[in-house]
Design a protein around this motif. Structure first.
Motif, short mmCIF file in Angstrom:
data_model
loop_
_atom_site.label_atom_id
_atom_site.label_comp_id
_atom_site.label_asym_id
_atom_site.label_seq_id
_atom_site.Cartn_x
_atom_site.Cartn_y
_atom_site.Cartn_z
N GLU A 1 0.80 -1.22 0.00
CA GLU A 1 0.00 0.00 0.00
C GLU A 1 0.84 1.28 0.00
N SER A 2 2.12 1.17 0.35
CA SER A 2 2.92 2.41 0.37
C SER A 2 3.58 2.64 -0.99
N ASP A 3 3.32 3.82 -1.54
CA ASP A 3 3.91 4.14 -2.84
C ASP A 3 5.39 4.44 -2.71
N ASP A 4 5.76 4.93 -1.52
CA ASP A 4 7.16 5.31 -1.33
C ASP A 4 7.77 4.44 -0.22
N PHE A 5 8.97 4.79 0.16
CA PHE A 5 9.62 4.06 1.25
C PHE A 5 8.81 4.21 2.54
N GLN B 1 10.37 1.71 11.59
CA GLN B 1 9.72 2.21 12.80
C GLN B 1 8.21 2.31 12.62
N LYS B 2 7.83 2.85 11.47
CA LYS B 2 6.39 3.02 11.21
C LYS B 2 5.68 1.67 11.18
N ILE B 3 6.32 0.73 10.51
CA ILE B 3 5.71 -0.61 10.42
C ILE B 3 5.60 -1.22 11.81
N SER B 4 6.67 -1.06 12.59
CA SER B 4 6.64 -1.69 13.92
C SER B 4 5.61 -1.00 14.82
N ASP B 5 5.44 0.32 14.67
CA ASP B 5 4.40 1.01 15.45
C ASP B 5 3.00 0.53 15.06
N LYS B 6 2.79 0.45 13.75
CA LYS B 6 1.46 0.05 13.26
C LYS B 6 1.06 -1.33 13.75
N LEU B 7 2.03 -2.22 13.79
CA LEU B 7 1.70 -3.62 14.08
C LEU B 7 2.08 -4.05 15.50
N ASN B 8 2.65 -3.09 16.22
CA ASN B 8 3.03 -3.39 17.59
C ASN B 8 4.03 -4.55 17.71
N ILE B 9 5.02 -4.53 16.83
CA ILE B 9 6.10 -5.51 16.92
C ILE B 9 7.43 -4.75 16.92
N THR B 10 8.52 -5.44 17.24
CA THR B 10 9.80 -4.74 17.30
C THR B 10 10.35 -4.49 15.89
N ARG B 11 11.26 -3.55 15.79
CA ARG B 11 11.89 -3.27 14.49
C ARG B 11 12.71 -4.47 14.03
N ALA B 12 13.27 -5.19 15.02
CA ALA B 12 14.05 -6.38 14.67
C ALA B 12 13.15 -7.42 14.01
N ALA B 13 11.92 -7.51 14.53
CA ALA B 13 10.98 -8.47 13.95
C ALA B 13 10.63 -8.08 12.51
N VAL B 14 10.43 -6.78 12.31
CA VAL B 14 10.13 -6.29 10.96
C VAL B 14 11.26 -6.67 10.02
N TRP B 15 12.47 -6.42 10.48
CA TRP B 15 13.66 -6.70 9.68
C TRP B 15 13.74 -8.19 9.31
N LYS B 16 13.37 -9.03 10.27
CA LYS B 16 13.38 -10.49 10.05
C LYS B 16 12.38 -10.87 8.95
N TYR B 17 11.19 -10.28 9.05
CA TYR B 17 10.17 -10.58 8.04
C TYR B 17 10.63 -10.13 6.65
N GLY C 1 13.87 3.50 5.02
CA GLY C 1 13.07 2.29 5.25
C GLY C 1 13.01 1.36 4.05
N TYR C 2 11.84 0.79 3.85
CA TYR C 2 11.71 -0.27 2.84
C TYR C 2 10.73 0.11 1.74
N LYS C 3 11.02 -0.42 0.54
CA LYS C 3 10.08 -0.20 -0.55
C LYS C 3 9.98 -1.48 -1.38
N LEU C 4 8.74 -1.90 -1.61
CA LEU C 4 8.52 -3.12 -2.40
C LEU C 4 8.65 -2.78 -3.89
N ILE C 5 9.59 -3.41 -4.56
CA ILE C 5 9.81 -3.14 -5.98
C ILE C 5 8.99 -4.12 -6.83
N SER C 6 9.07 -5.39 -6.49
CA SER C 6 8.27 -6.36 -7.25
C SER C 6 7.98 -7.60 -6.42
N SER C 7 6.84 -8.22 -6.74
CA SER C 7 6.47 -9.46 -6.05
C SER C 7 6.80 -10.63 -6.97
N PRO C 8 7.22 -11.74 -6.40
CA PRO C 8 7.55 -12.89 -7.25
C PRO C 8 6.29 -13.59 -7.73
#
Ligand code: ADP
Length: 325
Positions: A11-15, A19-35, A53-60
């Protein structure tokens, strides 16, 4: 959780920052990084820049639930999907988990190394090229009506292909053909007692994006893929969801009374056999007859020299007089 992170990225057009992801989902940043790393392993292309942060370029081109979900409009079919990169057979896995699984659970794999057709025959299932899946079903119908489920599966595939602009036909009882060659086989297996079903496993194998080289020489006269026939790459995610959507619609109707009802008309219209003279092979015995119709129970009506008989799917193989069809 995996699904939620993926959706945020999609859903994010940009990066978007970790931190934002971890706040939204209530998980640690390390967990986000793992995923994120796990996604990359699966073939997602994700750009990461420090402080942005992160940006999805393409899905397999893979078929986990997260990829199919956006096209799915079912109530229960496919809502619990068990996804594998490689497996011996999706029917086998589905049988293992069937008793504890909810109706509609789907086992799907990118490849099968021990895929099976009817009577224990081999089903080739090359990696990332097809749809190799099995659906767990638990209808309260008599075991004698189980073969009708195969017919519903066949209709679902034909209609789903039609929705995507692809014309196909059914070679009763369990094969779907495009331009007279097989692109899909359905293998329905059952566990139950004389008058009660524990579960049905309906395996559907579809040759979607196989190239000529993926089809063994000894199958080339009768097997093909949608890509070979249509000359274009087909979206497996959309097709998978489309089949599950269509199947659920017909299956819900069927469960009400265990009858095929209106879909008989679609079965007839889609049949490649009606009007043809065929060889009917039952346990080594071969007979010739002319296919007249498909009756309301989904049986094949065949005119033999000795008279008309209704053939039920059991252990019958139907072949053309001097070829596959
Ligand atoms: P049939 O209905 O033609 O008697 P099955 O439904 O039992 O056969 O399917 C198994 C047979 O299909 C195999 O023996 C082989 O000839 C063929 N086959 C195997 N893999 C594929 C595939 N991916 N696509 C089309 N046909 C296949």
């Amino acid at each position: 959780m995996k699904n939620k992170i993926l959706n945020i990225l999609k859903e994010s057009d940009d990066f978007i920052s970790g931190q934002k992801i971890s706040d939204k989902l209530n998980i640690t940043r390390a967990a986000v990084w793992k995923y994120i790393n796990a996604f990359k392993e699966e073939g997602y292309e994700i750009e990461s820049i420090s402080r942005r942060g992160y940006k999805l370029i393409s899905s397999p081109d893979i078929l986990p639930y997260e990829e199919i979900e956006k096209y799915l409009n079912t109530d229960f079919i496919g809502r619990d999907t068990r996804y594998f990169d490689s497996i011996d057979s999706t029917n086998k896995k589905a049988k293992e988990l069937a008793l504890d699984a909810k109706e509609g659970t789907v086992v799907i794999s990118e490849e099968q190394i021990g895929g099976k057709g009817r009577l224990g025959r081999t089903w080739i299932s090359p990696k990332n090229k097809g749809i190799w899946m099995s659906i767990v079903l638990k209808p309260s119908i008599e075991p004698s009506k189980v073969s009708k489920v195969t017919q519903i599966g066949a209709i679902a595939v034909v209609k789903a292909l039609e929705n995507m602009g692809i014309k196909s036909q059914i070679k009763w009882p369990n094969d779907i053909l495009v331009n007279g060659k097989k692109i899909c086989g359905i293998l329905t297996e059952m566990s139950g007692e004389l008058n009660m079903i524990d579960y049905i496993i309906m395996g559907i194998g579809i040759n979607v994006n196989l190239d000529e080289k993926d089809i063994p020489n000894d199958l080339k006269h009768k097997a093909t893929s949608i890509k070979i026939e249509e000359g274009k790459y087909i979206d497996r995610k959309k097709l998978t969801a489309n089949i599950l959507n269509t199947f659920e619609k017909y299956y819900i109707d069927f469960k009400k009374d265990g009858e095929l009802g209106e879909i008989i008309d679609i079965l007839r219209e889609s049949s490649i056999l009606i009007g043809k003279t065929v060889r009917i092979i039952t346990r080594g015995e071969t007979r010739f007859g002319k296919v007249i119709d498909i009756n309301k129970d989904g049986e094949l009506q065949v005119e033999f020299e000795t008279g008309i008989e209704n053939i039920y799917s059991g252990e019958v193989s139907v072949r053309g007089i001097d070829g596959y069809i």
